[in-house]
Scaffold this motif. Structure first.
Motif, short mmCIF file in Angstrom:
data_model
loop_
_atom_site.label_atom_id
_atom_site.label_comp_id
_atom_site.label_asym_id
_atom_site.label_seq_id
_atom_site.Cartn_x
_atom_site.Cartn_y
_atom_site.Cartn_z
N CYS A 1 0.83 -1.21 0.00
CA CYS A 1 0.00 0.00 0.00
C CYS A 1 0.86 1.26 0.00
CB CYS A 1 -0.93 0.00 1.22
SG CYS A 1 -2.05 -1.41 1.30
N ILE A 2 1.95 1.25 0.77
CA ILE A 2 2.77 2.45 0.89
C ILE A 2 3.65 2.67 -0.34
CG2 ILE A 2 2.75 2.41 3.40
CD1 ILE A 2 5.59 1.26 3.30
N SER A 3 3.61 1.75 -1.31
CA SER A 3 4.31 1.98 -2.56
C SER A 3 3.60 3.06 -3.37
CB SER A 3 4.38 0.69 -3.39
OG SER A 3 5.09 -0.32 -2.71
N CYS A 4 2.31 3.20 -3.16
CA CYS A 4 1.51 4.19 -3.90
C CYS A 4 0.94 5.27 -2.98
CB CYS A 4 0.36 3.52 -4.63
SG CYS A 4 0.88 2.28 -5.85
N HIS A 5 0.72 4.93 -1.71
CA HIS A 5 0.09 5.87 -0.77
C HIS A 5 1.10 6.30 0.30
CE1 HIS A 5 -3.92 4.88 -2.38
NE2 HIS A 5 -3.50 3.63 -2.39
N SER A 6 0.97 7.55 0.72
CA SER A 6 1.81 8.07 1.80
C SER A 6 0.92 8.72 2.85
CB SER A 6 2.82 9.08 1.28
OG SER A 6 3.55 9.65 2.35
N PRO A 7 0.73 8.09 4.00
CA PRO A 7 -0.13 8.68 5.04
C PRO A 7 0.39 9.99 5.60
CG PRO A 7 0.27 6.33 5.44
CD PRO A 7 1.23 6.77 4.37
N HIS A 8 1.70 10.25 5.46
CA HIS A 8 2.28 11.44 6.08
C HIS A 8 2.65 12.53 5.07
CE1 HIS A 8 3.50 8.16 9.04
NE2 HIS A 8 2.60 8.89 9.67
N HIS A 9 3.14 12.13 3.88
CA HIS A 9 3.65 13.12 2.93
C HIS A 9 3.02 12.92 1.56
CE1 HIS A 9 6.60 14.18 5.96
NE2 HIS A 9 6.99 12.92 6.03
N ALA A 10 1.72 12.85 1.51
CA ALA A 10 1.02 12.66 0.24
C ALA A 10 1.16 13.88 -0.65
CB ALA A 10 -0.45 12.36 0.50
N GLN A 11 1.21 13.64 -1.96
CA GLN A 11 1.33 14.73 -2.94
C GLN A 11 -0.01 15.08 -3.57
OE1 GLN A 11 4.28 16.41 -3.47
NE2 GLN A 11 4.95 15.17 -1.72
N THR A 12 -1.06 14.35 -3.24
CA THR A 12 -2.39 14.64 -3.78
C THR A 12 -3.37 14.81 -2.64
OG1 THR A 12 -3.01 12.28 -3.92
CG2 THR A 12 -1.89 13.26 -5.82
N LYS A 13 -4.42 15.56 -2.88
CA LYS A 13 -5.44 15.79 -1.85
C LYS A 13 -6.34 14.58 -1.67
CE LYS A 13 -5.64 20.82 -2.43
NZ LYS A 13 -6.49 21.99 -2.75
N GLU A 14 -6.47 13.81 -2.74
CA GLU A 14 -7.31 12.62 -2.68
C GLU A 14 -6.45 11.36 -2.68
OE1 GLU A 14 -11.50 13.72 -4.79
OE2 GLU A 14 -9.85 13.18 -6.13
N PHE A 15 -6.85 10.40 -1.88
CA PHE A 15 -6.27 9.06 -1.85
C PHE A 15 -4.83 9.01 -1.35
CE2 PHE A 15 -9.14 9.13 -5.67
CZ PHE A 15 -10.23 8.62 -5.00
N LEU A 16 -4.29 10.12 -0.88
CA LEU A 16 -2.95 10.15 -0.26
C LEU A 16 -1.89 9.50 -1.13
CD1 LEU A 16 -3.95 9.16 3.41
CD2 LEU A 16 -3.63 11.45 2.47
N LEU A 17 -1.86 9.84 -2.40
CA LEU A 17 -0.91 9.24 -3.34
C LEU A 17 0.46 9.91 -3.22
CD1 LEU A 17 -3.14 8.96 -6.53
CD2 LEU A 17 -2.66 7.19 -4.86
N VAL A 18 1.51 9.12 -3.45
CA VAL A 18 2.87 9.66 -3.39
C VAL A 18 3.17 10.53 -4.61
CG1 VAL A 18 3.72 7.77 -1.98
CG2 VAL A 18 3.82 7.58 -4.46
N LYS A 19 2.45 10.27 -5.72
CA LYS A 19 2.53 11.08 -6.93
C LYS A 19 1.14 11.13 -7.55
CE LYS A 19 7.27 9.96 -8.41
NZ LYS A 19 8.06 9.34 -9.52
N ALA A 20 0.92 12.13 -8.36
CA ALA A 20 -0.36 12.22 -9.06
C ALA A 20 -0.35 11.27 -10.26
CB ALA A 20 -0.60 13.66 -9.52
N GLN A 21 -1.53 10.83 -10.65
CA GLN A 21 -1.65 10.04 -11.87
C GLN A 21 -1.48 10.96 -13.08
OE1 GLN A 21 -4.84 6.98 -12.02
NE2 GLN A 21 -5.54 7.87 -10.08
N PRO A 22 -0.91 10.47 -14.18
CA PRO A 22 -0.48 9.09 -14.43
C PRO A 22 0.98 8.81 -14.07
CG PRO A 22 -0.35 10.32 -16.46
CD PRO A 22 -0.88 11.28 -15.42
N GLU A 23 1.70 9.83 -13.58
CA GLU A 23 3.12 9.65 -13.28
C GLU A 23 3.35 8.53 -12.27
OE1 GLU A 23 5.58 10.89 -14.90
OE2 GLU A 23 4.23 12.02 -16.18
#
Length: 316
Positions: free
Chosen positions: A148-170
């Protein structure tokens, strides 16, 4: 008189128990939790082992400041599940031993120090319900050791939705390099332009369909969510749409050919099935069809190629 005393001794004692003030009787932490509507399971850590998120903040202020801006922060206000479901300790476990050990990392659950299965299982403790995670056990990401933490970051998310580490599609391109150039083809789904997202067609948490492709509300191909006019129902259906799906004729991500077709020559595409051979159940092309003319496409006559309500040969 003796009979009178024996008759009233038990009821009077029971009455005294009922009217006695609560402070007379000692209460366990489990009793106290129950009175507050909290749930403490047998064998779980005691409430005293949980210190609260404010204690975590004293050492991890930077992480806390990022975390309090995420949807996970609202767990600090939800007392129904008890301390084990609140704040930082809802994910990392009770912090008393961690603090007592001077910040000993072995006394608390550090996500980066655990296996993919352990990480995913911990996240699914809360996120197992709902339509998005129903097939998480069979997810291709899980099978390929993606946590899960490969795509999501509970602490340092880069998106407002879904706590993603990067925005799609990157984010998806990090692993799916083969699909990246397909969206640069002359004819493609407008993913790079931001009009379509990978997750519109794929469920990264797993689906029953191959390649984690979503299905429409009628459990048909996900393409029909946007291309409704191609769905039908039709009186006369083009068989590949129901058996193989849209990808039998179209390259789903992008193609150099108009309409994202597999072949630039439409006739060559049709002749994959409509031959005189015995292996295909599709009707062969009649003898009067002239295949020598380069720009004479089958769809000039068979205009309703996805299906028709009036003609079995898709003329109208």
């Amino acid at each position: 008189m003796k009979l009178f005393k024996r008759t009233w001794t038990l009821p009077v004692a029971a009455l005294l128990v009922l009217i006695a003030p609560p402070k007379v009787f000692s209460r366990t932490p489990w009793d106290q939790a129950a009175s507050k509507g909290q749930v403490v399971e047998a064998g779980s850590a005691k409430n005293s082992d949980y210190l609260g998120a404010e204690v975590c903040k004293t050492c991890h202020e930077e992480i806390y400041n990022g975390w309090e801006k995420t949807p996970h922060w609202k767990t600090t206000l939800d007392t129904k599940g008890g301390p084990s479901h609140q704040g930082c300790e809802g994910c990392h476990g009770p912090g008393a031993a961690h603090v007592a050990g001077g910040g000993d990392k072995t006394k608390i659950f550090i996500f980066t120090d655990h296996s993919t299965k352990e990480i995913n299982d911990r996240c699914l403790t809360c996120h197992a319900s709902g339509t998005e995670h129903m097939n998480a056990v069979d997810s291709l990401h899980r099978q390929n050791d993606v946590s899960c933490i490969s795509c999501h970051s509970p602490h340092h998310a880069q998106t407002k939705e879904f706590l993603l580490v990067k925005a799609q599609p990157e984010l998806c391109y990090t692993c799916h390099l083969q699909q990246k150039p397909q969206f640069n083809m002359p004819f493609h789904h407008r993913v790079n332009e931001g009009l379509v997202q990978c997750s519109d067609c794929h469920n990264p948490h797993g689906t029953a369909a191959p390649k984690q492709v979503r299905t429409s509300a009628s459990q048909d191909a996900v393409c029909f969510k946007c291309h409704v006019d191609k769905h039908g129902p039709f009186v006369f259906e083009h068989a590949p749409i129901k058996t193989e799906g849209c990808s039998s004729c179209h390259v789903t991500h992008g193609s150099p050919n108009p309409h994202m077709l597999k072949f630039s020559n439409v006739n060559m595409l049709c002749l994959q099935c409509h031959t005189m051979s015995t292996f295909s159940s599709a009707p062969g092309t009649p003898s009067f069809h002239n295949q020598a003319t380069q720009f004479q496409a089958c769809t000039l006559c068979h205009v309703q190629i996805h299906g028709s309500n009036f003609d079995a040969t898709f003329f109208k």
